[in-house]
Scaffold this active site. Structure first.
Site, PDB file in Angstrom:
ATOM      1  N   LYS A  33       1.434   3.769   9.328  1.00  0.00           N
ATOM      2  CA  LYS A  33       0.426   3.584   8.267  1.00  0.00           C
ATOM      3  C   LYS A  33      -0.577   4.736   8.298  1.00  0.00           C
ATOM      4  O   LYS A  33      -0.988   5.182   9.379  1.00  0.00           O
ATOM      5  CB  LYS A  33      -0.280   2.244   8.504  1.00  0.00           C
ATOM      6  CG  LYS A  33      -1.230   1.818   7.390  1.00  0.00           C
ATOM      7  CD  LYS A  33      -1.819   0.430   7.676  1.00  0.00           C
ATOM      8  CE  LYS A  33      -2.706  -0.071   6.552  1.00  0.00           C
ATOM      9  NZ  LYS A  33      -3.214  -1.443   6.799  1.00  0.00           N
TER      10      LYS A  33
ATOM     11  N   SER B 129      -2.574  -4.713   2.917  1.00  0.00           N
ATOM     12  CA  SER B 129      -2.747  -3.308   2.608  1.00  0.00           C
ATOM     13  C   SER B 129      -1.642  -2.411   3.174  1.00  0.00           C
ATOM     14  O   SER B 129      -1.519  -1.273   2.728  1.00  0.00           O
ATOM     15  CB  SER B 129      -4.097  -2.812   3.146  1.00  0.00           C
ATOM     16  OG  SER B 129      -4.138  -2.898   4.565  1.00  0.00           O
TER      17      SER B 129
ATOM     18  N   SER C 239      -2.908  -7.949   6.462  1.00  0.00           N
ATOM     19  CA  SER C 239      -2.251  -6.740   5.945  1.00  0.00           C
ATOM     20  C   SER C 239      -0.959  -6.323   6.613  1.00  0.00           C
ATOM     21  O   SER C 239      -0.300  -5.405   6.132  1.00  0.00           O
ATOM     22  CB  SER C 239      -3.217  -5.560   5.987  1.00  0.00           C
ATOM     23  OG  SER C 239      -4.105  -5.660   4.920  1.00  0.00           O
TER      24      SER C 239
HETATM   25  N1  GLN Z   1      -6.330  -8.308   1.760  1.00  0.00           N
HETATM   26  C1  GLN Z   1      -7.397  -8.384   2.713  1.00  0.00           C
HETATM   27  C2  GLN Z   1      -8.539  -7.499   2.279  1.00  0.00           C
HETATM   28  O1  GLN Z   1      -8.460  -6.977   1.232  1.00  0.00           O
HETATM   29  C3  GLN Z   1      -6.907  -8.021   4.067  1.00  0.00           C
HETATM   30  C4  GLN Z   1      -6.731  -6.560   4.255  1.00  0.00           C
HETATM   31  C5  GLN Z   1      -6.297  -6.199   5.618  1.00  0.00           C
HETATM   32  O2  GLN Z   1      -5.815  -7.037   6.387  1.00  0.00           O
HETATM   33  N2  GLN Z   1      -6.508  -4.951   5.949  1.00  0.00           N
HETATM   34  O3  GLN Z   1      -9.506  -7.326   2.950  1.00  0.00           O
END
Ligand code: GLN
Length: 500
Positions: A73, A148, A172
């Site tokens: 990532k 994400s 994410s």
């Molecule tokens: N979808 C969640 C957010 O927008 C989690 C994102 C994540 O785990 N980085 O914060």
């Protein structure tokens, strides 16, 4: 001989170590597919396996991972490799050091195939908040891959990489794994070092593997957590003040369980009432029935505060983000926007105005407000109290059950653009994953089946350091469910063509 792309990571590392497959050969096979990708999963691809290797040298043939290519990532710092957390503010930045989690994988013999697309600074559930453009779901290119870590999940699902590394702050790793029909593990908070991960919300961020199989995820987790293999104090990273290393008693081995006899699995009935699609519910129920056939006892449990996790998370995470992102000021890191006549405040303002995307700005404003004097107790303080209640809910539940099961996401992958105008609806997609994040406990998502031809994820969670039990249960269930994730791998050559 079988196509190397068809080998699982466990099989591929075996073939590499035996010399049945060479490191350049395996790398080239994935490199060619990744270069032909039409899902926008990658932000950068290495030319060869040596490019991002420490000192430019390939791992020895006896290394545990044998030269396995991994997709990383974008928010992980890798020495000399573009690392932007998919933000324009950091576009072009090449860090002078490598994140511990990645360095440990490299020490174990992993080679870096490329960096993967993500929501900017990991804020999002659909990968549509990336400065590098959205990622498409390999099961249906009109749909989101989740977020994400959308690029990491899409890359594994499409067979562009054997395995990938993501991060999970509120879901994410698990949610994109679910939406792309692959496996994603969020470890116990603190087990994997956060050093060198561009921070989003420090009390929640945790790195985890995304893989085709549960055993492949275990193979990577083992090395991310314990470096050279020793569990215990040797696995603590002195450069991350919250690192606790592997303090679980049991070794993290490769999972081998075939049955679930004696295992009690709790289903939080009330949480499941929160907008779960009928097709998702059906796949979830079918997976639970399989777990029952394998010997597990399924019981209803109560997590009375879990439904408040969404509200608490969207105060705590933006609050921590607003503080973490204050370092991006155009002076120390990343890109600077400044005209000759500008003073210091203009430099800050223009840099942050141009560099951050709309969702990041929204979170900085929310977080700054929640932390401001006069509101701190009402918002941040209150959200932390809710977090404690959620932790207590899990403690109580685990006196009754070994593991907790939910669908990973209330829906299957949605159409690109469908939720972009409605941030609250987007946030609600995290309703199933957030309680476990706030409690800091480990959870895995495995493919449970299909609904409307799209993958449904099953989430299995347990108390801190129960990864060995979670991995074994997930493995037994994975074998029994027999999910076939090969369809999107077949779409790459046909849909692609070399675009680079
Ligand atoms: N979808 C969640 C957010 O927008 C989690 C994102 C994540 O785990 N980085 O914060």
């Amino acid at each position: 001989m079988t196509d190397p792309i068809d080998l699982s990571a466990v099989e591929a590392t075996g073939a590499l170590r035996r010399g049945d497959l060479s490191v350049p050969e395996l790398f080239a096979a994935y490199r060619a597919r990744a270069a032909a990708d039409d899902t926008n999963a990658f932000t950068w691809l290495a030319d060869g396996p040596e490019q991002a290797a420490p000192g430019g040298t390939l791992p020895g043939a006896d290394a545990v991972l044998g030269g396995l290519p991994i997709a990383v990532k974008d928010l992980f710092c890798v020495e000399g490799v573009p690392t932007a957390s998919c933000s324009n503010l950091l576009r072009g930045y090449r860090p002078p050091y490598t994140a511990t989690a990645i360095a440990r994988l490299q020490e174990a013999g992993a080679t870096i195939l490329g960096k993967t697309n993500q929501d900017e600074f990991a804020m999002g559930s659909s990968n549509e908040n990336s400065a590098f453009g959205p990622v498409r779901n390999p099961w249906d290119r009109e749909r989101v891959p989740g977020g994400s870590s959308g690029g990491s999940a899409a890359a594994v699902a499409a067979g562009l990489a054997p395995v990938a590394i993501g991060t999970d702050t509120g879901g994410s790793v698990r949610q994109p794994a679910a939406l792309c029909g692959v496996v994603g593990l969020k470890p116990t908070y603190g087990t994997v070092s956060r050093y060198g991960m561009i921070a989003f919300a420090s009390s929640l961020d945790q790195a985890g593997p995304i893989a085709r199989t549960v055993a492949d995820a275990a193979l990577l987790f083992q090395r991310m957590v314990a470096g050279s293999g020793q569990a215990g104090p040797g696995s603590v990273d002195q450069r991350d003040a919250t690192s606790i290393g592997w303090a679980g008693g049991d070794e993290v081995g490769l999972p081998s369980a075939e049955r679930l006899d004696g295992l009690r699995i709790g289903v939080p009935t009330e949480l499941l009432a929160e907008g779960v699609e009928a097709g998702v519910r059906a796949a979830f129920d079918a997976a639970l029935a399989r777990a029952g056939e394998l010997g597990a006892e399924i019981v209803e449990i109560d997590l009375p505060h879990a439904r408040h996790a969404l509200a608490a998370y969207y105060v705590i995470a933006p609050a921590e983000a607003s503080s973490n992102l204050s370092r991006f000021d155009g002076v120390r890191y990343g890109n600077r926007v400044q005209s000759p006549e500008d003073g210091l405040v203009d430099l800050y303002t223009k840099t942050r105005h141009d560099g951050f995307g709309p969702e990041v700005k929204r979170r900085i404003m929310l977080g700054t407000f929640a932390l401001s004097s006069g509101y701190y107790d009402a918002y941040y303080g209150r959200a932390q109290q809710v977090r404690t209640k959620i932790v207590e809910d899990f403690r109580a539940a685990h006196e009754q059950v070994d593991l907790i099961a939910t669908p990973t996401s209330p829906t299957v992958a949605w159409k690109l653009g469908a939720l972009t105008d409605d941030p609250v609806a987007m946030y609600a997609q995290d309703v199933m994953t957030l309680p476990f994040s706030l409690a800091g406990v480990p959870a895995i998502s495995i493919p449970a089946g299909l609904s409307e031809g799209l993958p449904v994820g099953l989430q299995l969670a347990g108390p801190a350091f129960s990864e060995p039990r979670i991995l074994n249960a997930a493995h037994a269930l994975e074998q029994a469910l027999g999910f076939d994730g090969s369809a999107p791998r077949a779409t790459v050559a046909a849909a692609g063509g070399d675009t680079r």
